[in-house]
Scaffold this active site. Sequence first.
Site, short mmCIF file in Angstrom:
data_model
loop_
_atom_site.label_atom_id
_atom_site.label_comp_id
_atom_site.label_asym_id
_atom_site.label_seq_id
_atom_site.Cartn_x
_atom_site.Cartn_y
_atom_site.Cartn_z
CD1 TRP A 11 48.25 98.39 30.98
CD2 TRP A 11 48.80 98.08 33.14
NE1 TRP A 11 49.47 97.76 31.03
CE2 TRP A 11 49.83 97.55 32.33
CE3 TRP A 11 48.93 98.01 34.53
CZ2 TRP A 11 50.98 96.95 32.87
CZ3 TRP A 11 50.07 97.41 35.06
CH2 TRP A 11 51.08 96.89 34.24
CE LYS A 12 40.73 100.97 27.44
NZ LYS A 12 39.69 100.72 26.47
N GLY A 173 38.01 97.99 22.20
CA GLY A 173 37.71 96.73 22.87
C GLY A 173 36.81 95.80 22.07
#
Length: 254
Positions: A11-12, A173
């Site tokens: 989830w960073k 990302g």
Amino acid sequence: MTKRPYIVGNWKMNGNRAMLAEARAIDRAAQRYPDVEIALAPPAPLIGTVREAVTGIGVGGQDCHTAAKGAHTGDVSAAMLADIGADFVILGHSERRRDHGENDVLVRAKAEAALAAGLSVIICVGETLDERDSGKAEAVVSAQIDGSVPLGEGAAVAAGRVAVAYEPVWAIGTGRVAAVEDVVAMHAAAGARLVAAFGEDAVRVRILYGGSVNGENAIGLLGAPGVGGALVGGASLTADAFLPIVAAASQVSA
Ligand code: 13P
């Protein structure tokens, strides 16, 4: 040994207590996929709450300190993660290497601390775009494996407590996923380094792929030789995005 694919959501620095609903939904769905090992790594303030909210999935941290305790303001130790029920910790993610200047020596020391505290580890490696474009990707990743995987931890390796995540920095990302043939080549190279270090026990180190994995590309990646699972960022933040990846893992393991 377990050959179950390992699907881990990182989830960073995302999430709040409202996102426990997503963790619960993922946990409930996990019952339908006993052939897949599923885990979430929420940000540190949520690890304990997620742990208490789920029963069928692993829960882990995204970093730990090398020391068990002491004067290290803002840090979290592996012993603390274990104490709140974490099963594993992600170490050496490229965002920590970039944001906090972490290098292989530090990552290895963190891995040793985590294993000593009873956690499993996922050690991240991966090349930058410059390194890939200049033909150095395999050399960079091999050196990161040689430098960050704890060589003296043969027993933990044999027990399946060490995983490696290959995450090309340029694929994280960005929506730009690595080509399956490049992933296969890199996982083979990584596997060779692990065999050099640990002999036949190296087969117990699962090598995950990470970088823009989603419900559409998961089947191709997870079905590729040498890919033992996925480390998923953005697509792990909702059950709706994450569960198709789990379903793909289940399909390829059948
Ligand atoms: P994305 O899936 O958002 O590209 O992130 C990958 C990653 O860094 C997982 O650790």
